[in-house]
Scaffold this motif. Structure first.
Motif, PDB file in Angstrom:
ATOM      1  N   GLU A   1      38.312  42.773  34.584  1.00 19.24           N
ATOM      2  CA  GLU A   1      38.221  42.335  35.859  1.00 19.24           C
ATOM      3  C   GLU A   1      37.554  40.998  36.061  1.00 19.24           C
ATOM      4  N   ASN A   2      38.371  39.943  36.267  1.00 22.99           N
ATOM      5  CA  ASN A   2      37.725  38.541  36.467  1.00 22.99           C
ATOM      6  C   ASN A   2      37.171  38.084  37.836  1.00 22.99           C
ATOM      7  N   LYS A   3      36.066  39.117  38.135  1.00 20.87           N
ATOM      8  CA  LYS A   3      35.507  39.071  39.625  1.00 20.87           C
ATOM      9  C   LYS A   3      34.004  39.368  39.327  1.00 20.87           C
ATOM     10  N   GLU A   4      33.354  38.861  40.315  1.00 20.11           N
ATOM     11  CA  GLU A   4      31.863  39.170  40.430  1.00 20.11           C
ATOM     12  C   GLU A   4      31.476  40.513  41.395  1.00 20.11           C
TER      13      GLU A   4
END
Length: 348
Positions: free
Chosen positions: A219-222
């Motif tokens: 997942e490309n998220k913080e």
């Protein structure tokens, strides 16, 4: 020959397992299982599958919403609670669909069911079963299911992901129970898929349905809150348990296949059967492979992450319908492969 069905944990991802199972049984009417091992959502599926309630399972796993299973956003200080979610909806589902009548049907069906849980107080894997004489193991304890109510508690415990869902006092209702306050949670904490349990109880042919793909869901998220970090951490932990859980049965079977090949070669070289067997008897040592034959292991697993949120705690009917179709697709691939194999399997 004893055939087992083993279903791993994965919450809403169980829809994939239903798709696999539904298609296999359509294609192979003679495919019957003698024992069923379920972990977490697998523990919800296994008992109903054992009494041929596949249509009911398909209906449940394609119609439920999250609030039909758990209630989020509990009132009060979460740190003073035993679970982030309230599982009263799931309790009601168990009362409705795992009722006394279906438990009685399971009791007379001649099918052995094994439900994996983890005891918080002892840290042990505890397997609840209706089997009359379950195998003993140094790796886990077995506990006989004593009633329909006891059965429902064991199912709920196996499905209760720790921290998210409250632990269950499975044995609290048992008269004379020495540890009534022991709490049990998801068996996936210790055993993602109970393949070894099936082997220990005499299975020589094992169908395993895994609900994780083994492919990282990047997942490309913080992550910016404790809840998301906790869900993701437990997902990573579960995948790691799953990898380790599958290694031992695979190594066990590889060893059996090697020993079988060595024995055949010895016979081909002219060594007599008694002398050949004698070579595998070492005084003072127990042979764990004595009289054991190589297993037939069939594994069904999605090729990519199924969705359903971390731990499969998100129940969306449309998403689950897609999971079920993916399970059917996996089964179709298996059926096509089997059609090219020699027809030496009793269920084809």
């Amino acid at each position: 020959m004893k055939r087992a069905l083993v279903i791993s944990g994965g919450g809403s991802k169980g829809a994939y397992a239903i798709g696999v199972l539904k298609r296999l049984l359509e294609a192979y009417p003679g495919l019957n299982f003698d024992l069923y091992v379920g972990t977490s959502t697998g523990a919800l599926i296994a008992p109903l599958a054992a009494i041929d309630e596949i249509d009911l399972l398909a209906s449940l796993y394609t119609s439920l919403h999250t609030e039909d299973v758990v209630l989020a956003n509990r009132v009060g200080d979460v740190l003073n609670e035993v679970g982030i979610f309230d599982v009263e909806p799931l309790r009601q589902l168990l009362l409705t669909h795992y009722d006394d009548q279906r438990y009685q049907q399971l009791s007379t069906a001649g099918k052995e069911v094994f439900l994996t849980t983890t005891c918080l107080q002892s840290g042990e894997l505890v397997v609840f079963t209706n089997a009359t004489d379950p195998a003993k193991s140094a790796l886990y304890q077995t506990r006989k299911i004593e009633s329909a109510r006891h059965f429902r508690r064991a199912v709920l415990a196996s499905a209760s992901q720790p921290v998210f869902m409250p632990p269950v006092k499975v044995n609290e209702i048992i008269t004379g129970e020495p540890f009534p306050n022991f709490q049990f949670v998801d068996g996936g904490v210790r055993e993602y898929a109970g393949v070894q349990i099936a082997i220990d109880n005499g299975a020589t042919e094992v169908f395993t349905i895994l609900l994780s793909s083994g492919v990282p869901a990047i997942e490309n998220k913080e992550y910016q809150n404790l809840f998301d970090i906790l869900k993701t951490t437990i997902d990573i932990f579960t995948d790691d348990v799953g990898k380790n859980d599958l290694i031992i049965p695979q190594q066990y079977n590889a060893a059996l296949q090697y020993i079988d090949a060595v024995k055949k070669r010895m016979l081909h070289m002219g060594i007599s059967q008694p002398d050949m067997e004698d070579c595998f008897i070492i005084p003072g040592m127990e042979n764990p492979f004595q009289n054991k034959k190589p297993l037939k292991l069939y594994q069904f697993r999605p090729s990519a992450p199924l969705g359903g949120g971390a731990g499969g705690l998100e129940f969306d009917p449309q998403v689950m319908k897609g999971m079920l179709q993916k399970g059917i697709g996996t089964a179709n691939d298996f059926i096509a492969k089997m059609s090219q194999q020699p027809a030496d399997l009793s269920w084809t």
